[in-house]
Enzyme design. Sequence first.
Site, PDB file in Angstrom:
ATOM      1  N   THR A 110     -26.659  -9.257  10.000  1.00 26.61           N
ATOM      2  CA  THR A 110     -27.459  -8.954   8.797  1.00 26.61           C
ATOM      3  C   THR A 110     -26.568  -8.336   7.728  1.00 26.61           C
ATOM      4  O   THR A 110     -25.827  -7.385   8.006  1.00 26.61           O
ATOM      5  CB  THR A 110     -28.594  -7.965   9.168  1.00 26.61           C
ATOM      6  N   ASN A 144       0.808  -1.223   0.000  1.00 32.09           N
ATOM      7  CA  ASN A 144       0.000   0.000   0.000  1.00 32.09           C
ATOM      8  C   ASN A 144       0.838   1.269   0.000  1.00 32.09           C
ATOM      9  O   ASN A 144       0.416   2.295  -0.502  1.00 32.09           O
ATOM     10  CB  ASN A 144      -0.970   0.003   1.191  1.00 32.09           C
ATOM     11  N   CYS A 154      -4.070   4.965   7.542  1.00 34.29           N
ATOM     12  CA  CYS A 154      -4.440   4.610   8.915  1.00 34.29           C
ATOM     13  C   CYS A 154      -3.330   4.891   9.913  1.00 34.29           C
ATOM     14  O   CYS A 154      -3.550   4.889  11.112  1.00 34.29           O
ATOM     15  CB  CYS A 154      -4.871   3.151   8.995  1.00 34.29           C
TER      16      CYS A 154
HETATM   17  N1  PLP Z   1      -4.593  -4.096   3.443  1.00 31.82           N
HETATM   18  C1  PLP Z   1      -4.068  -3.109   2.705  1.00 31.82           C
HETATM   19  C2  PLP Z   1      -2.899  -3.412   1.824  1.00 31.82           C
HETATM   20  C3  PLP Z   1      -4.604  -1.820   2.756  1.00 31.82           C
HETATM   21  O1  PLP Z   1      -4.068  -0.846   2.022  1.00 31.82           O
HETATM   22  C4  PLP Z   1      -5.713  -1.572   3.599  1.00 31.82           C
HETATM   23  C5  PLP Z   1      -6.272  -0.216   3.727  1.00 31.82           C
HETATM   24  O2  PLP Z   1      -5.578   0.762   3.591  1.00 31.82           O
HETATM   25  C6  PLP Z   1      -6.245  -2.650   4.346  1.00 31.82           C
HETATM   26  C7  PLP Z   1      -5.654  -3.882   4.238  1.00 31.82           C
HETATM   27  C8  PLP Z   1      -7.423  -2.462   5.260  1.00 31.82           C
HETATM   28  O3  PLP Z   1      -8.559  -2.085   4.543  1.00 31.82           O
HETATM   29  P1  PLP Z   1      -9.812  -1.441   5.314  1.00 31.82           P
HETATM   30  O4  PLP Z   1      -9.295  -0.249   6.040  1.00 31.82           O
HETATM   31  O5  PLP Z   1     -10.754  -1.084   4.223  1.00 31.82           O
HETATM   32  O6  PLP Z   1     -10.341  -2.475   6.224  1.00 31.82           O
END
Ligand code: PLP
Length: 376
Positions: A237, A149, A322
């Site tokens: 649900t 990412n 995040c």
């Molecule tokens: N895995 C990767 C490589 C990501 O880039 C992300 C989100 O940035 C996630 C997992 C987690 O996704 P989510 O925040 O939609 O649960």
Amino acid sequence: MIYLDNNATTIMYEEVFNVLKKYSIDVYANPNSIHEFGVKAEIALEEARFKIAKLMGVMPYEIYFTSGATESINWAIKGSVLSKQNIGKHIISSKVEHSSTINTLSYLEKQGFEIEYVKTDNYGKIDLEDLKNKIRQDTVLVTLMVANNELGTLNPIKKVYKIIKEKNEKTLFHLDAVQAIGKIDFRLKDFKCDMASFSAHKFHGPKGIGFLYKKDTALIHPLITGGSQERSQRGGTQNVASIVAMAKALEISFEDLPKMENIKNMRDNLAEQMEKLGAKIVTPLDNSTPNTLSAFFEGLRGDVIVNALSDEEIYISTSAACSSKGTSGSRVLKELGYSSKASEGMVRISLSALTTADEVQRFINILKKVLEFLRF
Ligand code: PLP
């Protein structure tokens, strides 16, 4: 505004929004209700499952709806190791995984599981030979990302399944495929694995919805217990409107894939122009998702650049969304051996199929001005 933070999230396609609205307002019944209105919602739900399975080249009963990739990843990892405790407690992953994997693994480590991290090159691509050497008879799970990412680096996933199964056919293989969809032609029929996790908002779908692919032979424990939804494997649900919208987003993302060639040219050109402005590019341009470009400017902090651009209504990020609110910089760059100065300097620019050449040019012009100002 210019939005170049598509690895964090993407705008919903208009058609996807229309589907979301329709199934929120016109077909809002509980898909588990037995009346006709409920059956209508159930049919829409199952059609969405069928569509996703067909696009991915797997069976509909191998698709389970979740609240997104974080839940899917937690389920795949915890569910696998809990179901295989009698075989062993050894798990293999890499240090450059997303925090949803890293923190799930550190939780399991505290519960007595043994985690080993496979070596990577300077870009985060795993070392296949090292992986082969690490697989043991008590290895219950290998979990790896398809595309990183932060850097966009692609792993040689097509080779991994064979390596794992030759060494230990009982070891399960999970893929974090979140950053692959809509960027490379990722279909489960070509990328063999036992499980794979997906989030809709990374491919122009709604937030808070995703799915887990689980091969019918991968018998793992459920994570969320409750009602008999999702073949009694995931209680709660189902969010029908978001699920139907996600299936539509996946369909359009695949249709939009040819646009990625042009996006790659735009990204490569951007890299060239940024290098002229003093950027050190950290994304491997020849082995990455075509939309991602990460770099750092020596002597400048990434968060300062991001905030200065934000004042001009240009949106990029420092690292993973995040964790970018902290000021400690890119965890991935640190894991790859870069200095803390480089890691704190990282900026990530991520395009989408909807990004235009004009936006990229306007971005570079404003970046130039911002850098002149910050270096003054
Ligand atoms: N895995 C990767 C490589 C990501 O880039 C992300 C989100 O940035 C996630 C997992 C987690 O996704 P989510 O925040 O939609 O649960």
